[in-house]
Each structure stands twice: as C-alpha cells, then as structure tokens.
Motif scaffolding. Sequence first.
Motif, mmCIF file in Angstrom:
data_model
loop_
_atom_site.group_PDB
_atom_site.id
_atom_site.type_symbol
_atom_site.label_atom_id
_atom_site.label_comp_id
_atom_site.label_asym_id
_atom_site.label_seq_id
_atom_site.Cartn_x
_atom_site.Cartn_y
_atom_site.Cartn_z
ATOM 1 N N GLU A 3 -7.783 -10.163 -2.453
ATOM 2 C CA GLU A 3 -7.987 -10.219 -1.005
ATOM 3 C C GLU A 3 -6.646 -10.342 -0.280
ATOM 4 O O GLU A 3 -6.440 -9.727 0.761
ATOM 5 N N LYS A 4 -5.735 -11.146 -0.850
ATOM 6 C CA LYS A 4 -4.423 -11.317 -0.235
ATOM 7 C C LYS A 4 -3.653 -9.998 -0.250
ATOM 8 O O LYS A 4 -3.015 -9.627 0.722
ATOM 9 N N LYS A 5 -3.746 -9.272 -1.380
ATOM 10 C CA LYS A 5 -3.065 -7.992 -1.514
ATOM 11 C C LYS A 5 -3.636 -6.992 -0.518
ATOM 12 O O LYS A 5 -2.898 -6.258 0.129
ATOM 13 N N VAL A 8 -2.373 -7.874 2.957
ATOM 14 C CA VAL A 8 -0.981 -7.479 3.126
ATOM 15 C C VAL A 8 -0.893 -5.967 3.346
ATOM 16 O O VAL A 8 -0.170 -5.497 4.225
ATOM 17 N N LEU A 9 -1.624 -5.199 2.557
ATOM 18 C CA LEU A 9 -1.605 -3.742 2.727
ATOM 19 C C LEU A 9 -2.181 -3.332 4.071
ATOM 20 O O LEU A 9 -1.673 -2.414 4.717
ATOM 21 N N LEU A 16 2.768 0.079 10.388
ATOM 22 C CA LEU A 16 3.244 1.462 10.389
ATOM 23 C C LEU A 16 2.566 2.316 11.448
ATOM 24 O O LEU A 16 3.172 3.249 11.978
ATOM 25 N N MET A 17 1.331 2.006 11.757
ATOM 26 C CA MET A 17 0.585 2.845 12.692
ATOM 27 C C MET A 17 0.803 2.452 14.154
ATOM 28 O O MET A 17 0.324 3.125 15.045
ATOM 29 N N ARG A 18 1.521 1.360 14.384
ATOM 30 C CA ARG A 18 1.825 1.013 15.771
ATOM 31 C C ARG A 18 2.668 2.116 16.370
ATOM 32 O O ARG A 18 3.534 2.699 15.717
#
Length: 161
Positions: A3-5, A8-9, A16-18
């Motif tokens: 869940e943490k991974k 983070v992704l 990146l999509m901002r």
Amino acid sequence: MSEKKTGVLAGFKAFLMRGNVVDLAVAVVIGAAFTNIVNSVVKGIISPLVGAIGTKDLDAYSSCLKSPCQTNAKGEVVSGIPIMWGSVLNATLSFLITAAVVYFLMVLPMAKYLAKQELRRKAREGVQETMEITELEVLKEIRDALVAQRNAGGQGRDASA
C-alpha cells in the motif's frame, strides 16, 4: 508495504501530471534546442565578425597571469597561468543573444497580450459595475416612490379621520 509503494507511485504520478511540471519539461527541451541555435549564431556569425578585428576563434583570446604561458599542440597549458577571457566573452555573447531573443520574441509579446487581457477584463468589470449601480439607483427610486406613495396615502387617511 504494498500500500505504501502504491501510495508513493500514485503521488509520483500526480507530481508528474501537474501542469507546471509538464510545462517545465517542455521549456527545458525547447531551451536546449534554442541554445544550439544561439551557439551556432555566435560561432557562425558573431565570432567571424569579431575575428575580422583579431582572431576568428574567441576562445583564443587570453592573457597570461604568470609568464611564460605556453601550450602544446593539443592546446593544453604547459607552463604559466593563462586567463581565458575569450571563452568568457564567447559565453557572455551567447547569453546576451539568448536573453535578447527570449525577451523580444517571448516575454515582451506575452506581456503586451496579458496587458490587453487585463484591460478587457477591467472594461467588462466597469460595465458590470455601472449596470449594478444603475440597477441599485432604480431600485432606490422605486423604494422612495413607494414610501412617498405610502406616506401620501397615510396622510390622506389621517386627514379624513
């Protein structure tokens, strides 16, 4: 841990999509391509013009801080301490040309466009304010007329009683 991974992704993807990150990436790519053009202009046009006065290669201009300044066939310094002011001049010319082109072809037209947009926005707001003020004045006049009519009607009743 999974869940943490995933979190983070997902956060990285959101980063990146901002819009500003994508705009920055585009600006870097265009800036790199533009730098090649400016360097070519300096190397192909400016340097030969300066070379008409002295040497064609601006990088060849230097002064010796500690004599004797000697270089080998490869251009490496063998002795002395040379000050390579020609390289600085070359880089300065590249910077000034880049800055001038960016200012006159990008910044100045965008500033004029934004100023026109601001004037249009202010003009629209001014018209809207005028309309709101006019409506308010009309409503006040109606209110005053109703109050006057009520007062006139009320005085007539009091006078007859």
